[in-house]
Motif scaffolding. Structure first.
Motif, PDB file in Angstrom:
ATOM      1  N   UNK A   8       0.962  -1.214  -0.032  1.00 22.46           N
ATOM      2  CA  UNK A   8       0.045   0.039  -0.003  1.00 22.46           C
ATOM      3  C   UNK A   8       0.900   1.245   0.173  1.00 22.46           C
ATOM      4  N   UNK A   9       1.874   1.198   0.851  1.00 19.75           N
ATOM      5  CA  UNK A   9       2.972   2.490   0.726  1.00 19.75           C
ATOM      6  C   UNK A   9       3.492   2.502  -0.533  1.00 19.75           C
ATOM      7  N   UNK A  14       3.749   5.893  -5.351  1.00 16.15           N
ATOM      8  CA  UNK A  14       3.623   5.969  -6.794  1.00 16.15           C
ATOM      9  C   UNK A  14       2.489   6.998  -7.417  1.00 16.15           C
ATOM     10  N   UNK A  15       1.365   6.881  -6.541  1.00 12.66           N
ATOM     11  CA  UNK A  15       0.327   7.990  -6.875  1.00 12.66           C
ATOM     12  C   UNK A  15       0.813   9.492  -6.610  1.00 12.66           C
ATOM     13  N   UNK A  16       1.415   9.641  -5.577  1.00  6.78           N
ATOM     14  CA  UNK A  16       1.923  10.789  -5.220  1.00  6.78           C
ATOM     15  C   UNK A  16       2.727  11.375  -6.483  1.00  6.78           C
ATOM     16  N   UNK A  20       3.284  14.742  -9.675  1.00  3.13           N
ATOM     17  CA  UNK A  20       4.460  15.626  -9.817  1.00  3.13           C
ATOM     18  C   UNK A  20       4.621  16.386 -11.159  1.00  3.13           C
ATOM     19  N   UNK A  21       4.197  15.581 -12.148  1.00  2.95           N
ATOM     20  CA  UNK A  21       4.706  15.799 -13.435  1.00  2.95           C
ATOM     21  C   UNK A  21       6.043  15.426 -13.773  1.00  2.95           C
ATOM     22  N   UNK A  22       6.421  15.846 -15.011  1.00  2.00           N
ATOM     23  CA  UNK A  22       7.921  15.489 -15.312  1.00  2.00           C
ATOM     24  C   UNK A  22       8.993  16.225 -14.669  1.00  2.00           C
ATOM     25  N   UNK A  23      10.206  15.896 -14.374  1.00  2.00           N
ATOM     26  CA  UNK A  23      11.146  16.741 -13.642  1.00  2.00           C
ATOM     27  C   UNK A  23      11.446  17.668 -14.627  1.00  2.00           C
TER      28      UNK A  23
END
Length: 68
Positions: A8-9, A14-16, A20-23
């Protein structure tokens, strides 16, 4: 919710990260350069360093003070 806590962590992480979008390559390069500079300072002995437990306690003390 049926997954074990570690899985779950990983899903949450991965969801968070997906939000963020691309670096920004310029920002990534700037951070890398800063890390390299700081490592060189440590290697030369021109940087002051503190053990993590000392820093953690100082931060915890500050946090407790702000909560009062």
């Amino acid at each position: 919710m049926q997954l074990p806590p570690e899985e779950r962590a990983d899903v949450a992480k991965r969801l968070i990260a997906s939000l963020d979008g691309p670096a920004d390559e310029d920002v990534e390069a700037a951070w890398l350069a800063e890390v390299e500079r700081r490592l060189q300072d440590v290697d030369r002995g021109t940087a002051s360093v503190e053990p993590w437990d000392v820093v953690r306690e100082r931060l915890a003390t500050r946090l407790r003070a702000t909560r009062k």
